[in-house]
Design a protein around this motif. Structure first.
Motif, PDB file in Angstrom:
ATOM      1  N   UNK A   1       0.847  -1.196   0.000  1.00 26.67           N
ATOM      2  CA  UNK A   1       0.000   0.000   0.000  1.00 26.67           C
ATOM      3  C   UNK A   1       0.880   1.242   0.000  1.00 26.67           C
ATOM      4  N   UNK A   2       0.490   2.235  -0.787  1.00 23.65           N
ATOM      5  CA  UNK A   2       1.243   3.489  -0.809  1.00 23.65           C
ATOM      6  C   UNK A   2       1.220   4.161   0.555  1.00 23.65           C
ATOM      7  N   UNK A   3       0.118   4.021   1.283  1.00 23.50           N
ATOM      8  CA  UNK A   3       0.001   4.631   2.611  1.00 23.50           C
ATOM      9  C   UNK A   3       1.157   4.185   3.514  1.00 23.50           C
ATOM     10  N   UNK A   4       1.462   2.891   3.514  1.00 19.62           N
ATOM     11  CA  UNK A   4       2.533   2.371   4.371  1.00 19.62           C
ATOM     12  C   UNK A   4       3.891   2.962   3.974  1.00 19.62           C
ATOM     13  N   UNK A   5       4.125   3.108   2.696  1.00 18.54           N
ATOM     14  CA  UNK A   5       5.354   3.719   2.194  1.00 18.54           C
ATOM     15  C   UNK A   5       5.463   5.169   2.663  1.00 18.54           C
ATOM     16  N   UNK A   6       4.391   5.925   2.514  1.00 21.19           N
ATOM     17  CA  UNK A   6       4.394   7.343   2.867  1.00 21.19           C
ATOM     18  C   UNK A   6       4.541   7.547   4.374  1.00 21.19           C
ATOM     19  N   UNK A   7       3.892   6.711   5.168  1.00 22.10           N
ATOM     20  CA  UNK A   7       4.023   6.793   6.626  1.00 22.10           C
ATOM     21  C   UNK A   7       5.468   6.518   7.042  1.00 22.10           C
ATOM     22  N   UNK A   8       6.090   5.505   6.452  1.00 29.49           N
ATOM     23  CA  UNK A   8       7.489   5.199   6.775  1.00 29.49           C
ATOM     24  C   UNK A   8       8.397   6.366   6.422  1.00 29.49           C
ATOM     25  N   UNK A   9       8.140   7.012   5.296  1.00 29.16           N
ATOM     26  CA  UNK A   9       8.950   8.169   4.893  1.00 29.16           C
ATOM     27  C   UNK A   9       8.755   9.336   5.865  1.00 29.16           C
ATOM     28  N   UNK A  10       7.534   9.590   6.293  1.00 29.49           N
ATOM     29  CA  UNK A  10       7.273  10.672   7.248  1.00 29.49           C
ATOM     30  C   UNK A  10       7.993  10.392   8.563  1.00 29.49           C
ATOM     31  N   UNK A  11       7.944   9.167   9.019  1.00 24.51           N
ATOM     32  CA  UNK A  11       8.547   8.811  10.308  1.00 24.51           C
ATOM     33  C   UNK A  11      10.073   8.781  10.273  1.00 24.51           C
ATOM     34  N   UNK A  12      10.652   8.382   9.134  1.00 21.60           N
ATOM     35  CA  UNK A  12      12.105   8.161   9.070  1.00 21.60           C
ATOM     36  C   UNK A  12      12.845   9.123   8.137  1.00 21.60           C
ATOM     37  N   UNK A  13      12.128   9.991   7.445  1.00 22.37           N
ATOM     38  CA  UNK A  13      12.761  10.925   6.513  1.00 22.37           C
ATOM     39  C   UNK A  13      12.821  10.408   5.095  1.00 22.37           C
ATOM     40  N   UNK A  14      12.995   9.105   4.957  1.00 17.83           N
ATOM     41  CA  UNK A  14      12.966   8.473   3.628  1.00 17.83           C
ATOM     42  C   UNK A  14      12.840   6.969   3.804  1.00 17.83           C
ATOM     43  N   UNK A  15      12.446   6.314   2.732  1.00 17.72           N
ATOM     44  CA  UNK A  15      12.344   4.858   2.730  1.00 17.72           C
ATOM     45  C   UNK A  15      12.391   4.378   1.292  1.00 17.72           C
ATOM     46  N   UNK A  16      12.680   3.111   1.122  1.00 17.19           N
ATOM     47  CA  UNK A  16      12.676   2.524  -0.217  1.00 17.19           C
ATOM     48  C   UNK A  16      12.355   1.048  -0.105  1.00 17.19           C
ATOM     49  N   UNK A  17      11.954   0.478  -1.223  1.00 19.59           N
ATOM     50  CA  UNK A  17      11.627  -0.937  -1.236  1.00 19.59           C
ATOM     51  C   UNK A  17      11.058  -1.354  -2.571  1.00 19.59           C
ATOM     52  N   UNK A  18      10.290  -2.421  -2.519  1.00 16.09           N
ATOM     53  CA  UNK A  18       9.644  -2.985  -3.696  1.00 16.09           C
ATOM     54  C   UNK A  18       8.142  -2.881  -3.476  1.00 16.09           C
ATOM     55  N   UNK A  19       7.428  -2.353  -4.465  1.00 20.02           N
ATOM     56  CA  UNK A  19       5.971  -2.237  -4.388  1.00 20.02           C
ATOM     57  C   UNK A  19       5.353  -3.471  -5.029  1.00 20.02           C
ATOM     58  N   UNK A  20       4.410  -4.070  -4.330  1.00 23.27           N
ATOM     59  CA  UNK A  20       3.647  -5.200  -4.858  1.00 23.27           C
ATOM     60  C   UNK A  20       2.168  -4.876  -4.713  1.00 23.27           C
ATOM     61  N   UNK A  21       1.330  -5.715  -5.275  1.00 24.95           N
ATOM     62  CA  UNK A  21      -0.103  -5.509  -5.143  1.00 24.95           C
ATOM     63  C   UNK A  21      -0.679  -4.722  -6.297  1.00 24.95           C
ATOM     64  N   UNK A  22      -1.770  -4.011  -6.014  1.00 23.03           N
ATOM     65  CA  UNK A  22      -2.546  -3.314  -7.044  1.00 23.03           C
ATOM     66  C   UNK A  22      -1.735  -2.277  -7.819  1.00 23.03           C
ATOM     67  N   UNK A  23      -0.937  -1.483  -7.120  1.00 29.73           N
ATOM     68  CA  UNK A  23      -0.136  -0.455  -7.792  1.00 29.73           C
ATOM     69  C   UNK A  23       0.876  -1.111  -8.728  1.00 29.73           C
TER      70      UNK A  23
END
Length: 120
Positions: A29-51
């Motif tokens: 979920x994009x929400x989880x990615x964005x929350x991690x970035x807000x909390x840690x300043x940045x994040x990266x990974x692999x997107x799976x699922x609908x997107x």
């Protein structure tokens, strides 16, 4: 001898890249990615699922969808930030060969999923 050395370097790089991908954070979920970035300043990974499925259809590529998100601006509310997301769909066939297709987007986002009401 040079050819063998070059081949060994390519194999080594390929293995390192594959291992790095295997250790990446997986987001569905994009929400989880964005929350991690807000909390840690940045994040990266692999997107799976609908997107990721949408990118697969759009670019006709089964390569992974790599994603990064980083804070580019803060607001008075600490739980809200301006973020930049970069999606990179790997192994996209182009007239010049296989490459990564890149989509960059910026948005204002809060931890609860809403946009900030007033921008600064």
């Amino acid at each position: 001898m040079k050819t063998l050395s070059a081949l060994l370097v390519l194999l080594c790089c390929s293995t390192v890249a594959r291992e790095g991908l295997a250790q990446s954070t997986v987001y569905t979920r994009q929400h989880d990615l964005l929350v991690a970035a807000i909390r840690h300043g940045s994040t990266s990974g692999v997107m799976e699922g609908e997107v990721a499925e949408h990118f697969t259809r759009q670019f006709r590529s089964t390569g992974p969808l790599l994603v990064t998100a980083s804070v580019i601006q803060s607001f008075s509310r600490n739980d809200c930030k301006r973020l930049e997301m970069v999606f990179t769909k790997q192994d996209v066939e182009t007239p010049r060969g296989r490459t990564g297709a890149i989509l960059k987007t910026r948005l204002n986002y809060c931890l609860d999923g809403s946009p900030p009401i007033a921008l600064e």
